[in-house]
Design a protein around this motif. Structure first.
Motif, PDB file in Angstrom:
ATOM      1  N   LYS A   3      -3.146  -3.196  -2.969  1.00 63.11           N
ATOM      2  CA  LYS A   3      -4.865  -3.014  -2.645  1.00 63.11           C
ATOM      3  C   LYS A   3      -5.155  -3.918  -4.297  1.00 63.11           C
ATOM      4  N   VAL A   4      -6.364  -3.880  -3.920  1.00 67.72           N
ATOM      5  CA  VAL A   4      -7.227  -4.706  -5.105  1.00 67.72           C
ATOM      6  C   VAL A   4      -8.820  -4.184  -4.937  1.00 67.72           C
ATOM      7  N   VAL A   5      -8.437  -3.669  -6.238  1.00 65.49           N
ATOM      8  CA  VAL A   5     -10.244  -2.794  -6.436  1.00 65.49           C
ATOM      9  C   VAL A   5     -11.128  -2.702  -7.224  1.00 65.49           C
ATOM     10  N   PHE A  21      -7.369   7.017 -11.894  1.00 66.43           N
ATOM     11  CA  PHE A  21      -6.655   8.012 -10.495  1.00 66.43           C
ATOM     12  C   PHE A  21      -6.176   6.824  -9.552  1.00 66.43           C
ATOM     13  N   LEU A  22      -7.074   5.510  -9.380  1.00 72.95           N
ATOM     14  CA  LEU A  22      -6.583   5.430  -7.811  1.00 72.95           C
ATOM     15  C   LEU A  22      -5.241   3.967  -8.969  1.00 72.95           C
ATOM     16  N   SER A  23      -5.503   4.053 -10.059  1.00 72.68           N
ATOM     17  CA  SER A  23      -4.822   2.904 -11.124  1.00 72.68           C
ATOM     18  C   SER A  23      -2.927   3.990 -10.975  1.00 72.68           C
ATOM     19  N   GLU A  24      -2.835   5.417 -11.191  1.00 72.72           N
ATOM     20  CA  GLU A  24      -1.919   5.711 -11.268  1.00 72.72           C
ATOM     21  C   GLU A  24      -1.613   6.099  -9.705  1.00 72.72           C
ATOM     22  N   LYS A  25      -2.432   5.585  -8.503  1.00 69.59           N
ATOM     23  CA  LYS A  25      -1.482   6.020  -7.098  1.00 69.59           C
ATOM     24  C   LYS A  25      -1.266   3.896  -6.805  1.00 69.59           C
ATOM     25  N   GLY A  26      -1.307   3.156  -7.794  1.00 70.72           N
ATOM     26  CA  GLY A  26      -0.711   2.308  -7.548  1.00 70.72           C
ATOM     27  C   GLY A  26      -1.343   1.135  -7.528  1.00 70.72           C
ATOM     28  N   PHE A  27      -2.762   1.911  -7.099  1.00 76.86           N
ATOM     29  CA  PHE A  27      -3.727   0.525  -6.967  1.00 76.86           C
ATOM     30  C   PHE A  27      -4.415  -0.819  -7.775  1.00 76.86           C
ATOM     31  N   LYS A  28      -4.178  -2.301  -7.360  1.00 82.16           N
ATOM     32  CA  LYS A  28      -4.302  -2.762  -8.976  1.00 82.16           C
ATOM     33  C   LYS A  28      -6.479  -2.693  -8.768  1.00 82.16           C
ATOM     34  N   VAL A  29      -6.661  -1.853 -10.071  1.00 80.67           N
ATOM     35  CA  VAL A  29      -7.856  -1.550 -10.477  1.00 80.67           C
ATOM     36  C   VAL A  29      -9.094  -2.471 -11.734  1.00 80.67           C
ATOM     37  N   LEU A  65     -11.269 -13.016  -8.802  1.00 79.20           N
ATOM     38  CA  LEU A  65     -10.431 -13.767  -7.015  1.00 79.20           C
ATOM     39  C   LEU A  65      -9.320 -14.945  -7.879  1.00 79.20           C
ATOM     40  N   GLU A  66      -9.096 -15.219  -8.968  1.00 79.34           N
ATOM     41  CA  GLU A  66      -9.017 -16.219  -9.637  1.00 79.34           C
ATOM     42  C   GLU A  66      -7.523 -15.401 -10.330  1.00 79.34           C
ATOM     43  N   LEU A  67      -7.414 -14.217 -10.589  1.00 79.28           N
ATOM     44  CA  LEU A  67      -6.300 -13.491 -11.251  1.00 79.28           C
ATOM     45  C   LEU A  67      -5.720 -12.429  -9.693  1.00 79.28           C
ATOM     46  N   GLU A  68      -6.417 -12.143  -8.967  1.00 81.97           N
ATOM     47  CA  GLU A  68      -6.015 -11.806  -7.523  1.00 81.97           C
ATOM     48  C   GLU A  68      -5.900 -12.540  -6.364  1.00 81.97           C
ATOM     49  N   ASP A  69      -6.920 -13.256  -6.045  1.00 85.55           N
ATOM     50  CA  ASP A  69      -7.154 -14.046  -4.680  1.00 85.55           C
ATOM     51  C   ASP A  69      -7.158 -13.449  -3.331  1.00 85.55           C
ATOM     52  N   ARG A  70      -7.915 -12.340  -3.804  1.00 82.64           N
ATOM     53  CA  ARG A  70      -8.085 -10.736  -2.756  1.00 82.64           C
ATOM     54  C   ARG A  70      -8.693  -9.929  -3.330  1.00 82.64           C
ATOM     55  N   LEU A  71      -9.963  -9.148  -2.589  1.00 76.27           N
ATOM     56  CA  LEU A  71     -10.487  -8.172  -2.811  1.00 76.27           C
ATOM     57  C   LEU A  71      -9.849  -6.753  -1.925  1.00 76.27           C
ATOM     58  N   ASP A  72      -9.706  -6.210  -2.030  1.00 74.67           N
ATOM     59  CA  ASP A  72      -9.567  -5.387  -0.752  1.00 74.67           C
ATOM     60  C   ASP A  72     -10.448  -4.056  -0.590  1.00 74.67           C
ATOM     61  N   VAL A  73     -11.019  -3.657  -2.545  1.00 70.81           N
ATOM     62  CA  VAL A  73     -12.180  -2.539  -1.762  1.00 70.81           C
ATOM     63  C   VAL A  73     -13.211  -2.681  -3.183  1.00 70.81           C
ATOM     64  N   LEU A  74     -14.947  -2.657  -2.370  1.00 69.66           N
ATOM     65  CA  LEU A  74     -15.556  -2.805  -3.872  1.00 69.66           C
ATOM     66  C   LEU A  74     -16.002  -1.108  -3.933  1.00 69.66           C
ATOM     67  N   ILE A  75     -16.355  -0.591  -4.583  1.00 68.77           N
ATOM     68  CA  ILE A  75     -16.545   0.565  -5.104  1.00 68.77           C
ATOM     69  C   ILE A  75     -18.296   0.076  -5.936  1.00 68.77           C
ATOM     70  N   GLN A 119     -10.781 -12.805   4.456  1.00 65.52           N
ATOM     71  CA  GLN A 119      -9.574 -11.544   4.702  1.00 65.52           C
ATOM     72  C   GLN A 119      -9.364 -11.568   6.292  1.00 65.52           C
ATOM     73  N   GLN A 120     -10.902 -11.268   6.735  1.00 65.40           N
ATOM     74  CA  GLN A 120     -11.227 -10.941   7.869  1.00 65.40           C
ATOM     75  C   GLN A 120     -10.589  -9.060   7.707  1.00 65.40           C
ATOM     76  N   ASN A 121     -11.359  -8.483   6.327  1.00 60.05           N
ATOM     77  CA  ASN A 121     -11.297  -7.028   6.395  1.00 60.05           C
ATOM     78  C   ASN A 121     -11.159  -6.633   4.896  1.00 60.05           C
ATOM     79  N   GLY A 122     -12.287  -5.556   4.685  1.00 62.58           N
ATOM     80  CA  GLY A 122     -12.353  -4.802   3.340  1.00 62.58           C
ATOM     81  C   GLY A 122     -13.381  -3.676   3.478  1.00 62.58           C
TER      82      GLY A 122
END
Length: 267
Positions: A3-5, A21-29, A65-75, A119-122
């Motif tokens: 997931k891209v955060v 913490f999220l980076s350690e869990k495998g998220f693209k932060v 979005l140019e780097l990842e083409d999606r965004l799953d989570v905004l904090i 994306q129909q999700n986020g």
């Protein structure tokens, strides 16, 4: 797929802890800062963004979005503190505070919604504050800005429901961060009628931050929220007494609760 955060204010404090913490869990932060060049050693990329500048918000989201083409989570984590007798805080400072803590997050949300709708999700997580559940003496403007974000999230959730975009609030209590150093302090004026009570309250507030919990606790809470299929509207993260204070506000008569706060702050 990871997931891209995007974390606003991700260069220090709670935002930094969440990002690591999220980076350690495998998220693209990706974090943000007004001056990303100062954080070249960060464990995750820091993009330029000022929540008070709409052009930087648009540029940041576009770059991501140019780097990842999606965004799953905004904090929505970027925020500032403000203290002082309401009577003595300059109006310009109040407006500036709301620009950062309230209108800023709304502008970031507006910038990411088109992609999330596509994306129909986020998921959008607004970092608020337990102080936003009550009007605290000498923190009234801060309480108001965080309380406003709590309420607007309730409305936004319903407006976004048909797009499968989820939104929630996570309200932290006192954590050991540098927020006290970065907030606006109305000066303690020698001739002010608030000189003694404001000075004493300021010392008490600073001690709460100095002896606050490790912000990693907040990061763990955010991780759980992200992995919850249907997040609640409100989450509170902090000391037991801080969370209980919200419950007491709901069940106690107003004046009884007010007296409790007055006793706590020795006013």
């Amino acid at each position: 797929m990871s997931k891209v955060v995007l974390i606003t204010g991700g260069s220090s404090g709670i935002g930094k802890s969440i990002g690591e913490f999220l980076s350690e869990k495998g998220f693209k932060v990706y974090g943000t800062s007004r001056s990303p060049e100062h954080y070249t050693s960060s464990k995750f990329p820091i993009l330029k963004l000022d929540v008070k500048d709409a052009s930087t918000i648009s540029s940041c989201v576009q770059s991501l979005l140019e780097l990842e083409d999606r965004l799953d989570v905004l904090i929505n984590n970027a925020g500032v503190g403000i203290t002082g007798p309401i009577e003595e805080i300059p109006l310009d400072e109040m407006k500036s505070h709301f620009d950062t803590n309230f209108f800023g997050p709304l502008q970031v949300i507006k910038a990411v919604l088109p992609q999330m709708r596509k994306q129909q999700n986020g998921l959008i997580i607004n970092v608020t504050s337990i102080a936003g559940y009550m009007g605290l003496p000498y923190r009234g403007i801060y309480s108001a800005s965080k309380g406003a974000l709590e309420l607007v999230t309730e409305a936004y959730r319903m407006e976004l429901k048909s797009f499968n975009i989820k939104m929630t609030n996570v309200a932290p209590g006192d954590f050991a961060t540098n927020i006290a150093a970065g907030r606006f302090h109305a000066p303690i004026q020698e001739d002010s009628p608030y000189k003694v009570p404001y000075g004493n309250t300021l010392k008490l507030m600073d001690s709460h931050v100095d002896f606050g919990k490790d912000p990693k606790i907040m990061a763990e809470a955010i991780f759980k929220v992200i992995n919850t299929p249907d997040p609640k509207i409100h989450y509170k993260v902090g000391e037991f007494i801080q969370k209980v204070s919200i419950v007491l506000k709901r069940i106690l008569p107003d004046k009884v609760y007010e007296k409790m706060l007055l006793n706590h702050y020795k006013l």
